[in-house]
Design a protein around this motif. Structure first.
Motif, PDB file in Angstrom:
ATOM      1  N   ASP A  52      -9.332   2.823   2.422  1.00  0.00           N
ATOM      2  CA  ASP A  52      -8.685   2.186   1.281  1.00  0.00           C
ATOM      3  C   ASP A  52      -7.275   2.760   1.167  1.00  0.00           C
ATOM      4  O   ASP A  52      -6.872   3.613   1.956  1.00  0.00           O
ATOM      5  CB  ASP A  52      -9.496   2.374  -0.010  1.00  0.00           C
ATOM      6  N   GLU A  53      -6.526   2.271   0.200  1.00  0.00           N
ATOM      7  CA  GLU A  53      -5.128   2.690   0.065  1.00  0.00           C
ATOM      8  C   GLU A  53      -4.990   4.187  -0.156  1.00  0.00           C
ATOM      9  O   GLU A  53      -4.101   4.821   0.408  1.00  0.00           O
ATOM     10  CB  GLU A  53      -4.448   1.920  -1.063  1.00  0.00           C
ATOM     11  N   SER A  54      -5.860   4.777  -0.958  1.00  0.00           N
ATOM     12  CA  SER A  54      -5.744   6.211  -1.235  1.00  0.00           C
ATOM     13  C   SER A  54      -6.070   7.042   0.004  1.00  0.00           C
ATOM     14  O   SER A  54      -5.423   8.059   0.248  1.00  0.00           O
ATOM     15  CB  SER A  54      -6.632   6.614  -2.417  1.00  0.00           C
ATOM     16  N   THR A  55      -7.050   6.603   0.790  1.00  0.00           N
ATOM     17  CA  THR A  55      -7.380   7.312   2.032  1.00  0.00           C
ATOM     18  C   THR A  55      -6.214   7.250   3.006  1.00  0.00           C
ATOM     19  O   THR A  55      -5.837   8.259   3.606  1.00  0.00           O
ATOM     20  CB  THR A  55      -8.644   6.716   2.684  1.00  0.00           C
ATOM     21  N   LEU A  56      -5.631   6.071   3.165  1.00  0.00           N
ATOM     22  CA  LEU A  56      -4.496   5.925   4.083  1.00  0.00           C
ATOM     23  C   LEU A  56      -3.291   6.722   3.598  1.00  0.00           C
ATOM     24  O   LEU A  56      -2.565   7.311   4.408  1.00  0.00           O
ATOM     25  CB  LEU A  56      -4.146   4.456   4.270  1.00  0.00           C
ATOM     26  N   ALA A  57      -3.074   6.784   2.294  1.00  0.00           N
ATOM     27  CA  ALA A  57      -1.975   7.582   1.753  1.00  0.00           C
ATOM     28  C   ALA A  57      -2.217   9.070   2.012  1.00  0.00           C
ATOM     29  O   ALA A  57      -1.290   9.815   2.363  1.00  0.00           O
ATOM     30  CB  ALA A  57      -1.820   7.324   0.260  1.00  0.00           C
ATOM     31  N   GLU A  58      -3.452   9.503   1.865  1.00  0.00           N
ATOM     32  CA  GLU A  58      -3.785  10.901   2.130  1.00  0.00           C
ATOM     33  C   GLU A  58      -3.598  11.230   3.609  1.00  0.00           C
ATOM     34  O   GLU A  58      -3.062  12.288   3.962  1.00  0.00           O
ATOM     35  CB  GLU A  58      -5.216  11.197   1.692  1.00  0.00           C
ATOM     36  N   ILE A  59      -4.000  10.328   4.487  1.00  0.00           N
ATOM     37  CA  ILE A  59      -3.824  10.546   5.925  1.00  0.00           C
ATOM     38  C   ILE A  59      -2.341  10.577   6.282  1.00  0.00           C
ATOM     39  O   ILE A  59      -1.916  11.379   7.119  1.00  0.00           O
ATOM     40  CB  ILE A  59      -4.604   9.501   6.733  1.00  0.00           C
ATOM     41  N   ALA A  60      -1.534   9.750   5.644  1.00  0.00           N
ATOM     42  CA  ALA A  60      -0.080   9.797   5.877  1.00  0.00           C
ATOM     43  C   ALA A  60       0.481  11.151   5.463  1.00  0.00           C
ATOM     44  O   ALA A  60       1.343  11.717   6.162  1.00  0.00           O
ATOM     45  CB  ALA A  60       0.612   8.669   5.129  1.00  0.00           C
ATOM     46  N   THR A  61      -0.017  11.709   4.367  1.00  0.00           N
ATOM     47  CA  THR A  61       0.415  13.044   3.947  1.00  0.00           C
ATOM     48  C   THR A  61      -0.023  14.094   4.953  1.00  0.00           C
ATOM     49  O   THR A  61       0.744  15.005   5.298  1.00  0.00           O
ATOM     50  CB  THR A  61      -0.148  13.362   2.547  1.00  0.00           C
ATOM     51  N   ILE A  62      -1.242  13.978   5.456  1.00  0.00           N
ATOM     52  CA  ILE A  62      -1.733  14.898   6.489  1.00  0.00           C
ATOM     53  C   ILE A  62      -0.858  14.806   7.732  1.00  0.00           C
ATOM     54  O   ILE A  62      -0.472  15.821   8.318  1.00  0.00           O
ATOM     55  CB  ILE A  62      -3.205  14.593   6.832  1.00  0.00           C
ATOM     56  N   ALA A  63      -0.533  13.578   8.126  1.00  0.00           N
ATOM     57  CA  ALA A  63       0.294  13.381   9.321  1.00  0.00           C
ATOM     58  C   ALA A  63       1.674  14.001   9.134  1.00  0.00           C
ATOM     59  O   ALA A  63       2.220  14.607  10.059  1.00  0.00           O
ATOM     60  CB  ALA A  63       0.415  11.894   9.635  1.00  0.00           C
ATOM     61  N   GLU A  64       2.235  13.853   7.946  1.00  0.00           N
ATOM     62  CA  GLU A  64       3.583  14.358   7.691  1.00  0.00           C
ATOM     63  C   GLU A  64       3.625  15.879   7.585  1.00  0.00           C
ATOM     64  O   GLU A  64       4.602  16.504   7.993  1.00  0.00           O
ATOM     65  CB  GLU A  64       4.126  13.737   6.407  1.00  0.00           C
ATOM     66  N   THR A  65       2.551  16.491   7.068  1.00  0.00           N
ATOM     67  CA  THR A  65       2.576  17.934   6.821  1.00  0.00           C
ATOM     68  C   THR A  65       1.901  18.767   7.897  1.00  0.00           C
ATOM     69  O   THR A  65       2.247  19.936   8.068  1.00  0.00           O
ATOM     70  CB  THR A  65       1.910  18.267   5.471  1.00  0.00           C
ATOM     71  N   LEU A  66       0.953  18.193   8.633  1.00  0.00           N
ATOM     72  CA  LEU A  66       0.194  18.980   9.599  1.00  0.00           C
ATOM     73  C   LEU A  66       0.265  18.450  11.020  1.00  0.00           C
ATOM     74  O   LEU A  66       0.439  19.213  11.970  1.00  0.00           O
ATOM     75  CB  LEU A  66      -1.280  19.046   9.149  1.00  0.00           C
TER      76      LEU A  66
END
Length: 80
Positions: free
Chosen positions: A51-65
């Motif tokens: 869902d949108e929140s999961t994809l947003a969280e994964i984008a944050t993971i991708a950007e930070t880790l």
């Protein structure tokens, strides 16, 4: 379970020595017609739901880790 793919690639302006090494080896191995090679990373994340929140969280993971945003770009996509 759904799977989300994160592709991480060097930014176009960043030198890619691994990609250049592969590109240089191709003609020696008999391959032609390849004008450039860029090497990156692929991450596969199994998620409970997409869902949108999961994809947003994964984008944050991708950007930070998963990536270095100074020299790398990333793309998040859902695997069909």
């Amino acid at each position: 379970m759904p799977r989300v793919i994160v592709d991480v690639m060097p930014k176009p302006e960043i030198l890619d020595p691994q990609g250049k090494a592969v590109h240089g080896a191709l003609p020696r191995l008999g391959f032609s017609g390849i004008s450039d090679v860029r090497q990156g990373k692929r991450f596969e994340l199994q998620v409970e739901n997409v869902d949108e929140s999961t994809l947003a969280e994964i984008a944050t993971i991708a950007e930070t880790l998963l990536s270095n945003p100074v020299i790398e770009d990333f793309a998040v996509r859902v695997d069909a």
